[in-house]
Design an enzyme around this catalytic site. Structure first.
Site, PDB file in Angstrom:
ATOM      1  N   SER A   1      49.560 -14.186  35.228  1.00  0.00           N
ATOM      2  CA  SER A   1      50.062 -15.558  35.100  1.00  0.00           C
ATOM      3  C   SER A   1      51.252 -15.874  36.006  1.00  0.00           C
ATOM      4  O   SER A   1      52.155 -16.621  35.622  1.00  0.00           O
ATOM      5  CB  SER A   1      50.382 -15.874  33.638  1.00  0.00           C
ATOM      6  OG  SER A   1      49.206 -15.753  32.850  1.00  0.00           O
TER       7      SER A   1
ATOM      8  N   ASN B   1      43.990 -13.172  44.146  1.00  0.00           N
ATOM      9  CA  ASN B   1      42.729 -12.567  43.709  1.00  0.00           C
ATOM     10  C   ASN B   1      41.880 -13.717  43.163  1.00  0.00           C
ATOM     11  O   ASN B   1      42.145 -14.208  42.075  1.00  0.00           O
ATOM     12  CB  ASN B   1      43.025 -11.523  42.624  1.00  0.00           C
ATOM     13  CG  ASN B   1      41.767 -11.024  41.941  1.00  0.00           C
ATOM     14  OD1 ASN B   1      40.651 -11.234  42.448  1.00  0.00           O
ATOM     15  ND2 ASN B   1      41.924 -10.359  40.809  1.00  0.00           N
ATOM     16  N   TRP B   2      40.910 -14.116  43.940  1.00  0.00           N
ATOM     17  CA  TRP B   2      40.126 -15.297  43.547  1.00  0.00           C
ATOM     18  C   TRP B   2      39.073 -14.999  42.482  1.00  0.00           C
ATOM     19  O   TRP B   2      38.445 -15.915  41.963  1.00  0.00           O
ATOM     20  CB  TRP B   2      39.447 -15.896  44.795  1.00  0.00           C
ATOM     21  CG  TRP B   2      40.367 -16.777  45.589  1.00  0.00           C
ATOM     22  CD1 TRP B   2      41.665 -17.100  45.305  1.00  0.00           C
ATOM     23  CD2 TRP B   2      40.040 -17.468  46.809  1.00  0.00           C
ATOM     24  NE1 TRP B   2      42.165 -17.940  46.265  1.00  0.00           N
ATOM     25  CE2 TRP B   2      41.192 -18.191  47.195  1.00  0.00           C
ATOM     26  CE3 TRP B   2      38.895 -17.545  47.607  1.00  0.00           C
ATOM     27  CZ2 TRP B   2      41.214 -18.979  48.345  1.00  0.00           C
ATOM     28  CZ3 TRP B   2      38.930 -18.328  48.752  1.00  0.00           C
ATOM     29  CH2 TRP B   2      40.073 -19.041  49.119  1.00  0.00           C
ATOM     30  N   LYS B   3      38.831 -13.735  42.216  1.00  0.00           N
ATOM     31  CA  LYS B   3      37.824 -13.361  41.212  1.00  0.00           C
ATOM     32  C   LYS B   3      36.491 -14.061  41.544  1.00  0.00           C
ATOM     33  O   LYS B   3      36.208 -14.279  42.711  1.00  0.00           O
ATOM     34  CB  LYS B   3      38.335 -13.693  39.806  1.00  0.00           C
ATOM     35  CG  LYS B   3      39.757 -13.159  39.587  1.00  0.00           C
ATOM     36  CD  LYS B   3      40.243 -13.272  38.182  1.00  0.00           C
ATOM     37  CE  LYS B   3      41.647 -12.694  38.101  1.00  0.00           C
ATOM     38  NZ  LYS B   3      42.195 -12.673  36.761  1.00  0.00           N
TER      39      LYS B   3
ATOM     40  N   GLU C   1      49.820  -4.984  36.239  1.00  0.00           N
ATOM     41  CA  GLU C   1      49.308  -6.189  35.612  1.00  0.00           C
ATOM     42  C   GLU C   1      49.091  -5.940  34.122  1.00  0.00           C
ATOM     43  O   GLU C   1      48.050  -5.391  33.725  1.00  0.00           O
ATOM     44  CB  GLU C   1      47.971  -6.585  36.236  1.00  0.00           C
ATOM     45  CG  GLU C   1      48.044  -6.865  37.721  1.00  0.00           C
ATOM     46  CD  GLU C   1      46.903  -7.781  38.158  1.00  0.00           C
ATOM     47  OE1 GLU C   1      47.190  -8.861  38.655  1.00  0.00           O
ATOM     48  OE2 GLU C   1      45.730  -7.414  37.969  1.00  0.00           O
TER      49      GLU C   1
ATOM     50  N   GLY D   1      45.592 -14.223  33.025  1.00  0.00           N
ATOM     51  CA  GLY D   1      44.806 -15.416  32.696  1.00  0.00           C
ATOM     52  C   GLY D   1      45.146 -16.031  31.338  1.00  0.00           C
ATOM     53  O   GLY D   1      44.427 -16.883  30.841  1.00  0.00           O
TER      54      GLY D   1
ATOM     55  N   GLY E   1      46.037 -14.691  40.232  1.00  0.00           N
ATOM     56  CA  GLY E   1      44.690 -15.218  40.023  1.00  0.00           C
ATOM     57  C   GLY E   1      44.702 -16.736  40.087  1.00  0.00           C
ATOM     58  O   GLY E   1      44.662 -17.350  41.143  1.00  0.00           O
ATOM     59  N   GLY E   2      44.792 -17.357  38.907  1.00  0.00           N
ATOM     60  CA  GLY E   2      44.680 -18.813  38.763  1.00  0.00           C
ATOM     61  C   GLY E   2      45.468 -19.622  39.783  1.00  0.00           C
ATOM     62  O   GLY E   2      44.911 -20.493  40.470  1.00  0.00           O
TER      63      GLY E   2
HETATM   64  P1  PGA Z   1      46.216 -14.602  36.654  1.00  0.00           P
HETATM   65  O1  PGA Z   1      45.378 -13.332  37.172  1.00  0.00           O
HETATM   66  O2  PGA Z   1      47.284 -14.874  37.679  1.00  0.00           O
HETATM   67  O3  PGA Z   1      45.227 -15.712  36.555  1.00  0.00           O
HETATM   68  O4  PGA Z   1      46.822 -14.211  35.336  1.00  0.00           O
HETATM   69  C1  PGA Z   1      46.034 -12.241  37.768  1.00  0.00           C
HETATM   70  C2  PGA Z   1      45.053 -11.157  38.124  1.00  0.00           C
HETATM   71  O5  PGA Z   1      44.107 -10.931  37.361  1.00  0.00           O
HETATM   72  O6  PGA Z   1      45.178 -10.499  39.172  1.00  0.00           O
END
Ligand code: PGA
Length: 258
Positions: free
Chosen positions: A216, A9-11, A170, A176, A237-238
């Site tokens: 994370s 998920n690149w946001k 999640e 994050g 995400g990250g």
């Molecule tokens: P993260 O984000 O891996 O950066 O914690 C996960 C998400 O929001 O889907």
């Protein structure tokens, strides 16, 4: 066989050049590898780059999807993107109910139901996100919150096969933040979700549906997470912004599931 996802998920990250350079580095690595059929490599870029990402990943197993969809079918809704538009780009999966959407844009059960209905009628598979806040966890409310989030949206849907829906657990406190739920903490919630699915849909759907963990996830912890019975990959995400880390996660997951 259950599908196992490495879902990025690149946001609101990556511009046109950055999207190109990510895939230029990722694609040769994917082509070198023999991937199990049930390993699904998914990436959701921002809307403007979906088509670009689709072109760049053509003839690879990478699935490009969306991070959100409008609750309205069409019309005078400035700035929105409809399920029909996504369908016309052959988008197969769309994230819905991400905690950032719930927190900043007011997504909650009533409009998530509308979004999911539109996705369903366009044959786009929702990746439905749920998760408790830190305060809810500390107050011992995790189970109650998860069951309520499932109940308030999914009871509105009939599902005929496990492949029509993906669920992502999640915990909000792990997104994050660098804090990950322990594999045991995550497994406990995943088992609860699977039980809810068995009670409300049926055993087979519950057994076969993919339930992803997010919060994370990175190369250092993905093996322990997916070694749990009910964790079928990650919504990431990250770590999914970095092509090398993404490839590392592919190798780790591939080894775990083969
Ligand atoms: P993260 O984000 O891996 O950066 O914690 C996960 C998400 O929001 O889907």
């Amino acid at each position: 066989m259950k599908n196992i996802f490495i879902a990025g998920n690149w946001k609101m990250n990556k511009n046109i050049e950055e999207v190109e350079s990510f895939f230029t580095s990722l694609i040769p690595k994917i082509k070198e590898r023999d991937l199990p059929e049930n390993l699904k490599l998914f990436i959701a870029p921002a809307f403007p780059f979906i088509l670009q990402a689709k072109v760049l990943t053509k003839e690879t197993p990478v699935i490009i999807g969306a991070q959100n969809v409008s609750e309205q079918p069409k019309g005078a809704f400035t700035g929105e993107v409809s399920a029909d538009m996504l369908k016309s780009m052959n988008v197969e999966y769309c994230i819905v109910g991400h905690s950032e959407r719930r927190k900043y844009y007011g997504d909650e059960a009533q409009n998530l139901i509308k979004k999911m209905r539109l996705l369903q009628s366009n044959k786009i598979i929702p990746i439905f996100c749920i998760g408790e806040s830190l305060q809810q966890r500390e107050n011992d409310k995790t189970e109650e919150v998860i069951l309520h989030q499932l109940e308030s949206v999914l009871t509105e849907f009939n599902i005929n096969s496990a492949k029509e829906l993906v669920i992502a657990y999640e915990p909000v406190w792990a997104i994050g933040t660098g804090k990950t739920a322990t594999p045991e903490q995550a497994q406990k919630v995943h088992a609860l979700i699977r039980k809810w699915l068995a009670d409300n849909y049926d055993e087979q759907i519950a057994t076969e549906i993919s339930i992803l963990y997010g919060g994370s996830v990175k190369p250092e912890n993905i093996a322990n997470l997916i070694s749990q019975n009910d964790i079928d990959g990650g919504l990431i995400g990250g770590a999914a912004l970095d092509a090398q880390k993404y490839v590392k996660m592919i190798d780790i997951v591939k080894e775990e599931i083969e």
